[in-house]
Design a protein around this motif. Structure first.
Motif, short mmCIF file in Angstrom:
data_model
loop_
_atom_site.label_atom_id
_atom_site.label_comp_id
_atom_site.label_asym_id
_atom_site.label_seq_id
_atom_site.Cartn_x
_atom_site.Cartn_y
_atom_site.Cartn_z
N THR A 25 0.83 -1.20 0.00
CA THR A 25 0.00 0.00 0.00
C THR A 25 0.87 1.25 0.00
O THR A 25 1.83 1.34 0.74
CB THR A 25 -0.86 0.03 1.28
OG1 THR A 25 -1.41 -1.25 1.43
CG2 THR A 25 -1.96 1.06 1.15
N ASN A 91 -0.01 7.75 4.75
CA ASN A 91 -1.26 7.88 5.50
C ASN A 91 -1.07 8.73 6.75
O ASN A 91 -0.34 9.71 6.73
CB ASN A 91 -1.76 6.46 5.81
CG ASN A 91 -3.27 6.40 5.96
OD1 ASN A 91 -3.96 7.40 5.92
ND2 ASN A 91 -3.80 5.20 6.14
N ASN A 92 -1.70 8.36 7.84
CA ASN A 92 -1.62 9.14 9.08
C ASN A 92 -0.21 9.32 9.59
O ASN A 92 0.14 10.38 10.12
CB ASN A 92 -2.35 8.40 10.20
CG ASN A 92 -3.75 8.84 10.33
OD1 ASN A 92 -4.16 9.82 9.71
ND2 ASN A 92 -4.51 8.12 11.12
N GLU A 333 2.08 7.90 15.75
CA GLU A 333 1.80 6.61 15.13
C GLU A 333 3.08 5.89 14.71
O GLU A 333 3.14 4.66 14.78
CB GLU A 333 0.90 6.84 13.90
CG GLU A 333 0.08 5.64 13.54
CD GLU A 333 -0.91 5.95 12.44
OE1 GLU A 333 -2.10 6.11 12.75
OE2 GLU A 333 -0.49 6.04 11.27
N ASP A 340 2.83 3.24 9.69
CA ASP A 340 2.82 2.89 8.27
C ASP A 340 4.08 3.45 7.63
O ASP A 340 4.13 4.61 7.21
CB ASP A 340 1.56 3.47 7.61
CG ASP A 340 1.44 3.03 6.16
OD1 ASP A 340 2.47 2.61 5.58
OD2 ASP A 340 0.33 3.12 5.61
N LYS A 348 4.12 -3.17 6.16
CA LYS A 348 3.81 -2.29 7.28
C LYS A 348 4.34 -2.84 8.59
O LYS A 348 3.71 -2.70 9.63
CB LYS A 348 2.29 -2.10 7.38
CG LYS A 348 1.74 -1.21 6.28
CD LYS A 348 0.30 -0.85 6.60
CE LYS A 348 -0.35 -0.15 5.43
NZ LYS A 348 -1.80 -0.07 5.62
C1 LIG Z 1 -5.05 5.07 6.75
O1 LIG Z 1 -5.32 5.27 8.14
C2 LIG Z 1 -6.66 5.07 8.50
C3 LIG Z 1 -6.78 5.47 9.97
O2 LIG Z 1 -5.71 4.98 10.74
C4 LIG Z 1 -7.03 3.61 8.25
O3 LIG Z 1 -8.38 3.41 8.59
C5 LIG Z 1 -6.82 3.32 6.78
O4 LIG Z 1 -7.04 1.94 6.54
C6 LIG Z 1 -5.39 3.67 6.36
N1 LIG Z 1 -5.26 3.55 4.93
C7 LIG Z 1 -4.33 2.81 4.37
C8 LIG Z 1 -4.34 2.83 2.88
O5 LIG Z 1 -3.53 2.17 5.00
#
Ligand SMILES: *[C@@H]1O[C@H](CO)[C@@H](O)[C@H](O)[C@H]1NC(C)=O
Ligand SMILES: *[C@@H]1O[C@H](CO)[C@@H](O)[C@H](O)[C@H]1NC(C)=O
Ligand SMILES: *[C@@H]1O[C@H](CO)[C@@H](O)[C@H](O)[C@H]1NC(C)=O
Ligand SMILES: *[C@@H]1O[C@H](CO)[C@@H](O)[C@H](O)[C@H]1NC(C)=O
Length: 419
Positions: A25, A91-92, A333, A340, A348
């Motif tokens: 991802t 992502n986050n 995080e 991530d 991951k």
């Molecule tokens: C991105 O983070 C959100 C919240 O932590 C999570 O729900 C979502 O699956 C994540 N997206 C990916 C592509 O990993």
């Protein structure tokens, strides 16, 4: 005056069995986009202001966690290392890192952030014959770990970060390799960046800064004498106190914040701002530290003759575990099992386990041998009341690169003898 900084981000693999298959991802729209957003490029002044904001925010956390202790760190070293790490995040995890570094992602796209840092590091590493700044990044990566080519290339192209394959299954040897590297890059000043490595470590990102500046007008070692430095109203320690007479230098008396600000220049493109709060006013000054305050000080500085300036000669060291501090700035995080960092390996299963930051600061007469030959310009002959500035109690110090205004490092000296 010499500063040495090294930072290490240790990354450990977690979840040994279950979730470790790569899932490829790559997050949402967070790729570095090479040639877009040309209108919103962060120039180095914008970056300096953002980095100052980060520096002060981090300073407040460090000072809060270590009350009455010396504080020294390099905001540039920390933010450059975290920016490299963010190249591997999605992502986050990615947003938290960049927002923790005080970037507003609506205003500054990710690609611009990296370009801004890349440009800055490039400018700072231009060899100057006066100020010596060397800054570099190295990634030690477990030799069996497959690193995505894209990550390697970006880290190299944008940050000149080198990658070294390392056998972390031999923690003793890996530790020695890393510590020897840092020791060499910091001219022997930082001897043991990493004290323990467990078998789980897979990667370590090291950023170091070595700064050596000579005062434009050096102190004369013959005037250095033993004197008192006040730890608080009652307790003192004996320190070698340097003295300089009739120094014409930028100065500002801030009555609102009850502090005096003195700029001492280095030869070349660097400068140090010393902030001396009045007795009992340190906390008030610390609370007011923000980019606007710094701007006000810089704008208000006026050249003036200081009849006597006293400054302790010292060498202090600090050692921080920033994984405990960065979460206060919203960077959480990346230290958790939710991390991530999939743009590093495609999987991951990496997180950051430790962020070690060591800094050594030496302030001395430096350049005494040149003292006799130094010409002092008395450009402005104002008749003012005799001014005496005595750094004989806790003070702050910020060192800048004067071309970019980037704060290279920041310190609070509460005890020149170390604490
Ligand atoms: C991105 O983070 C959100 C919240 O932590 C999570 O729900 C979502 O699956 C994540 N997206 C990916 C592509 O990993
Ligand atoms: C900058 O962006 C504008 C549109 O946003 C585009 O028209 C222009 O060609 C771009 N310039 C460069 C040098 O990339
Ligand atoms: C980021 O910038 C946008 C647009 O300028 C602004 O509306 C928003 O409030 C900013 N966010 C933060 C957290 O400052
Ligand atoms: C200071 O910076 C300018 C612009 O980058 C450069 O031309 C000059 O050589 C530098 N001065 C010293 C003494 O390094």
């Amino acid at each position: 005056m010499v500063l040495f900084v090294a930072l290490g981000l240790l990354m450990a693999g977690f979840c040994p069995a279950v979730i470790c298959e790569p899932d490829g991802t790559l997050g949402r729209n967070t790729e570095v986009q090479e040639d877009q957003n040309n209108g919103t490029r962060v120039d180095s002044l914008a970056l300096a202001s953002i980095n100052t904001d980060f520096a002060f925010t981090l300073y407040k956390e460090l000072a809060l966690k270590n009350p009455n202790k010396n504080v020294i760190f390099s905001p540039l070293s920390i933010s450059a290392a975290l920016a490299i790490l963010s190249l591997g995040a999605s992502n986050n995890t990615l947003e938290e890192i960049l927002e923790g570094l005080k970037f507003n992602l609506t205003e500054t796209p990710e690609a611009d952030i990296h370009r801004g840092f890349g440009h800055l590091l490039h400018m700072l590493s231009q060899p100057g014959d006066q100020v010596q700044i060397s800054i570099g990044n190295m990634m030690f990566v477990e030799k069996h770990l497959q690193i995505l080519a894209e990550f390697k290339e970006k880290a190299r192209a944008l940050y000149q970060a080198e990658i070294s394959g390392t056998d972390f299954q031999q923690p003793h040897e890996a530790k020695k390799l890393i510590n020897d590297y840092v020791k060499k890059q910091t001219q022997g000043k930082i001897k043991e960046l990493v004290s323990d490595l467990d078998g789980k470590t897979l990667m370590m990102l090291v950023n170091y800064i070595y700064f050596k500046g000579k005062w434009k007008r050096p102190f004369d070692a013959r005037f250095t004498f033993e004197s008192h430095f006040y730890l608080d109203q009652k307790r003192t320690v004996k320190v070698p106190m340097m003295k300089i007479k009739d120094l014409t230098t930028p100065y500002f008396r801030d009555e609102d914040l009850s502090c005096s600000v003195v700029e001492l220049k280095y030869r070349g493109n660097a400068s140090a701002l010393f902030i001396l709060p009045d007795e009992g006013k340190m906390q008030q000054v610390e609370a007011s530290l923000q980019p606007e305050t710094l701007k006000k000080w810089k704008d208000s500085l006026r050249s003036r003759k200081i009849n006597q300036l006293y400054m302790p000669k010292f060498s202090i060291t600090t050692d921080y575990s920033l994984e405990k501090i960065l979460p206060q700035l919203g960077i959480r995080e990346v230290f958790s099992t939710q991390a991530d960092l999939s743009r590093i390996t495609g999987a991951k299963d990496l997180r950051v386990s430790q962020v070690v930051h060591k800094a050594v600061l030496d302030v001395a007469e430096t350049g005494t041998e040149a003292a006799a030959a130094t010409k002092v310009g008395y450009g402005i002959a104002l008749i003012l009341n005799p001014l005496r500035v005595n750094f004989n109690r806790a003070f702050l110090m910020i060192i800048f690169d004067t071309n970019t205004q980037i704060p290279l490092f920041m310190a609070k000296v509460t005890n020149p003898r170390g604490n």
